[in-house]
Write a protein that holds these residues in place. Structure first.
Motif, PDB file in Angstrom:
ATOM      1  N   LEU A  86       0.845  -1.207   0.000  1.00 58.38           N
ATOM      2  CA  LEU A  86       0.000   0.000   0.000  1.00 58.38           C
ATOM      3  C   LEU A  86       0.878   1.253   0.000  1.00 58.38           C
ATOM      4  O   LEU A  86       0.626   2.212  -0.733  1.00 58.38           O
ATOM      5  N   THR A  88       3.914   1.549  -1.029  1.00 62.88           N
ATOM      6  CA  THR A  88       4.610   1.684  -2.323  1.00 62.88           C
ATOM      7  C   THR A  88       3.773   2.507  -3.290  1.00 62.88           C
ATOM      8  O   THR A  88       4.239   3.489  -3.879  1.00 62.88           O
ATOM      9  N   ALA A  89       2.516   2.092  -3.452  1.00 64.47           N
ATOM     10  CA  ALA A  89       1.653   2.796  -4.399  1.00 64.47           C
ATOM     11  C   ALA A  89       1.408   4.228  -3.929  1.00 64.47           C
ATOM     12  O   ALA A  89       1.456   5.173  -4.722  1.00 64.47           O
ATOM     13  N   THR A  90       1.170   4.383  -2.635  1.00 64.32           N
ATOM     14  CA  THR A  90       0.841   5.706  -2.111  1.00 64.32           C
ATOM     15  C   THR A  90       1.995   6.688  -2.342  1.00 64.32           C
ATOM     16  O   THR A  90       1.797   7.804  -2.803  1.00 64.32           O
ATOM     17  N   ARG A  92       4.443   6.419  -4.530  1.00 63.72           N
ATOM     18  CA  ARG A  92       4.689   6.669  -5.956  1.00 63.72           C
ATOM     19  C   ARG A  92       3.644   7.601  -6.555  1.00 63.72           C
ATOM     20  O   ARG A  92       3.930   8.356  -7.480  1.00 63.72           O
ATOM     21  N   LEU A  93       2.424   7.528  -6.019  1.00 64.51           N
ATOM     22  CA  LEU A  93       1.367   8.389  -6.543  1.00 64.51           C
ATOM     23  C   LEU A  93       1.406   9.769  -5.889  1.00 64.51           C
ATOM     24  O   LEU A  93       0.922  10.740  -6.462  1.00 64.51           O
ATOM     25  N   TYR A  94       1.940   9.852  -4.677  1.00 67.55           N
ATOM     26  CA  TYR A  94       2.127  11.135  -3.988  1.00 67.55           C
ATOM     27  C   TYR A  94       3.581  11.243  -3.513  1.00 67.55           C
ATOM     28  O   TYR A  94       3.868  11.122  -2.317  1.00 67.55           O
ATOM     29  N   LYS A  97       4.541  13.353  -0.374  1.00 62.76           N
ATOM     30  CA  LYS A  97       4.019  13.065   0.969  1.00 62.76           C
ATOM     31  C   LYS A  97       5.046  12.240   1.749  1.00 62.76           C
ATOM     32  O   LYS A  97       5.931  11.610   1.159  1.00 62.76           O
ATOM     33  N   GLU A 124      11.892   1.712  -2.245  1.00 63.01           N
ATOM     34  CA  GLU A 124      10.748   2.611  -2.057  1.00 63.01           C
ATOM     35  C   GLU A 124      11.117   3.662  -1.016  1.00 63.01           C
ATOM     36  O   GLU A 124      11.677   3.349   0.036  1.00 63.01           O
TER      37      GLU A 124
END
Ligand SMILES: Cc1ncc(C[n+]2csc(CCOP(=O)(O)OP(=O)(O)O)c2C)c(N)n1
Lengths: 257, 361
Positions: A86, A88-90, A92-94, A97, A124
């Motif tokens: 979770l 990782t995606a968060t 990469r998308l933000y 943050k 990451e």
């Protein structure tokens, strides 16, 4: 003269204040548990860095599943072991943050080994807080991969026999070998001095995300006095005598400025 | 008219994802759908639109990356084939329980187990009836052409965000691998972070701004009474989906005496079988469910008064037939013809089944 407490509670007399990043919810943790102390340290760091609007936390399955009741930040609650996916995606998308996972040793070092190893391997740019209490607290004190040899748990009632139940998994040492990881340290929070050191380490890891050097990993060697069936004081002593030799404190890797 | 491009079904999924403003794709290689990840990595959308494309370490990781991305209010997706989707089922249940939008693609191959890499429709139950644990539903779209592979990506995201619910494109190895001409969707820009805050800031983890309470993405509620209330809320959402989102294609159904019900590749085969039947004077119609959940129950029921029998055609041992029978409630005979294990029925076989099982002469 009887003083009214209200006369004493004045801004000029303030020496310490609960950070507003901590909610007022009463914690469900057992008295003596390390989770509450670590939560408070993270909350203080978020407050001091002024990043409440830029933090996204990922809570595990384990006693800290309800971490989201205690820190006033945006939270995702992951499936058992999957928090690094979770995060990782968060991240990469933000990318701007601050993203962290908060995981126990069953969550991270057993069911979630693939996710943590590969998040580390990909470098990451997240922070992982790893609570190693040597046991499954949430489900009632079963053996964890980190359980010490000979240690009694509800699924190793005669003590962990390494010939059939394996050896303690030193995941921090393993991931320190991976080039995608920039900071690995092992800390504890059983004394004010230890907690202050742990806080400095967590703060360094959060700030480290700005340097984009990879994953930062903070293991907190912890107590689970309920699972260990000890008083909080005895649990602290037992941790120092038995856990610390197996999981020595200190920095294992540090590529951060 | 827009230009048409010859491409594979799997390529169409990848191109459509980029063009509809997808923010992130997370996937793991498995035949017969690896071209989706391969096409995306070759097209490098991160340079042009900023879309994240990541090869995960497993399908377990992929689906949990999708969980994290969906929690961020971003348009995220994954794709896989049957064994990989089995591995994702825990995550899908979490996503449904946390009420997150996302798009999943299953290019189905024959099972059970490692099965085969040949096309199949034997994951209908898994997609439509659950797969993961708990009372949850996915919206399931069944493309029957490469054009629909393209079109259902944007439509899938629209539905996913409209209902904050996982949407699955349930395709198969034929449609994933075959090449057809496709009219590409118009280019949609990705949402900016500001737009996401405006659209989804009430629930998504975008960072707790001072002017709102913190957002929490979870499927956990330890209080049974509250958990039941939440389940009732989910069920109400599903009833709403059932009311609004049924999509179906009917061919020559109005005065048909016999009806074939088939989706995806089986519908393509059945279309040809229907034409062969008409040449022999047998009045057969074809009802193709486009949404498998919600199911076109009412549309089937509306045809019953003039039907003598129904044949369900599937590339499975008979899964969707259960939903046909639930719709029909015993009013007309419902027969089955299917091939399993990666075999594809021929139009002649289906025609034969119409004759022997329905017309019986
Ligand atoms: C897939 C899955 N398997 C098992 C469980 C049950 N479970 C809940 S918490 C837990 C162990 C947690 O232990 P740990 O990570 O050490 O955290 P602690 O509770 O000690 O803080 C287990 C096995 C689960 N929730 N999901």
């Amino acid at each position: 003269m009887i003083m009214d407490i209200k006369d004493i509670i004045k801004p000029e007399n303030l020496v310490y204040q609960k950070t507003s990043v901590l909610t007022d919810n009463a914690m469900h943790y057992c008295p003596g548990c390390s989770h509450g102390t670590v939560h408070k340290l993270i909350a203080e760091i978020i407050d001091e860095m002024g990043i409440q609007d830029k933090v996204i936390g990922v809570s595990p399955v384990g006693c800290a599943v309800l971490a989201y009741n205690y820190l006033e930040i945006d939270w995702q609650q992951a499936a058992h072991g999957r928090a690094p996916a979770l995060a990782t995606a968060t991240k990469r998308l933000y990318p701007n943050k601050y993203v962290f996972t908060y995981q126990g040793d069953g969550d991270l070092a057993s069911i979630g080994t693939a996710e943590i190893i590969h998040a580390c391997s990909r470098g990451e740019n997240i922070t992982v807080i790893f609570i190693n209490n040597g046991i499954y607290g949430m489900t009632g004190g079963q053996m964890a991969p980190t359980t010490l040899p000979g240690m009694k748990t509800s699924t190793s009632p005669y003590g962990r026999d390494t010939s059939t139940m394996g050896f303690p998994l030193k995941i921090a040492d393993m991931i320190a070998m991976l080039p995608g990881v920039c900071y690995v340290t092992r800390q504890s929070v059983q004394t004010p001095v230890a907690a202050r050191k742990a806080k400095r380490a967590i703060a360094k890891a959060f700030r480290g995300q700005e340097q984009c050097k990879g994953l930062s990993f903070i293991e907190i060697v912890s107590t689970c006095n309920s699972g260990w069936k000890m008083t909080p004081v005895d649990a602290n002593k037992w941790m120092e005598e038995h856990m610390f030799p197996e999981y020595p404190l200190g920095d294992i890797k540090d590529y951060l400025q | 008219m827009a230009e048409k491009i010859l491409m594979k079904g799997n390529e169409a999924i990848a191109v459509a994802a980029i063009r509809c403003g997808c923010d992130g794709y997370f996937g793991y290689p498995i035949t017969p759908q690896s071209e989706i990840l391969e096409t995306l990595t070759e097209m490098r959308p991160w340079d042009e639109t900023g879309m994240v494309v990541l090869q995960a370490e497993s399908e377990t990781a992929s689906i949990n990356m999708v969980y994290g991305g969906g929690a961020c209010g971003k348009k995220v997706m994954t794709s896989s084939s049957s064994p990989g989707v089995s591995l994702m089922c825990e995550g899908i249940s979490y996503i449904a329980g946390a009420e997150l939008p996302c798009l999943l693609v299953n290019v189905v191959r024959g099972g059970p187990g490692l099965g085969t890499i040949q096309p199949s429709q034997s994951d209908y139950f898994q997609a439509v009836k659950g797969g993961g644990h708990g009372d949850y539903k996915m919206i399931v779209l069944a493309p029957a052409s490469v054009q629909e592979m393209n079109d259902f990506v944007d439509m899938g995201f629209e539905l996913a965000f409209k209902y904050r619910n996982p949407v699955m494109i349930l395709s198969d190895g034929i449609i994933g691998q075959m090449m057809e001409k496709v009219e590409l969707s118009p280019m949609k820009p990705r949402w900016t972070d500001e737009e996401i805050k405006k659209l989804h800031g009430s629930w998504a983890t975008t960072g707790k701004d001072a002017d709102r309470n913190y957002n929490l993405i979870t499927s956990l509620d330890l209080d049974a009474a509250r958990q039941e209330k939440f389940n009732q809320k989910l069920q109400a959402k599903y009833r709403e989906i059932e009311k609004n989102e049924v999509r179906v294609e009917q061919t020559l159904c109005d005065d048909a005496e016999y009806l074939i019900v088939a989706y995806g590749s089986s519908a393509r085969v059945s279309q040809k079988a229907m034409e062969l039947a008409h040449e022999e004077g047998i009045k057969v119609g074809l009802l193709r469910p486009i949404t498998l959940y919600p199911y076109p129950t009412a549309q089937i029921q509306a045809l019953l008064p003039h039907l003598k029998g129904i044949l369900t055609v599937e590339m499975s041992a008979g899964q969707m037939i259960e939903d046909v029978r639930l719709a029909v409630e015993g009013k007309v005979p419902v027969e089955f013809y299917g091939r399993a294990g990666g075999m594809i029925p021929s139009p002649e076989e289906v025609l034969e089944a119409i004759k022997t099982k329905l017309v019986k002469k």
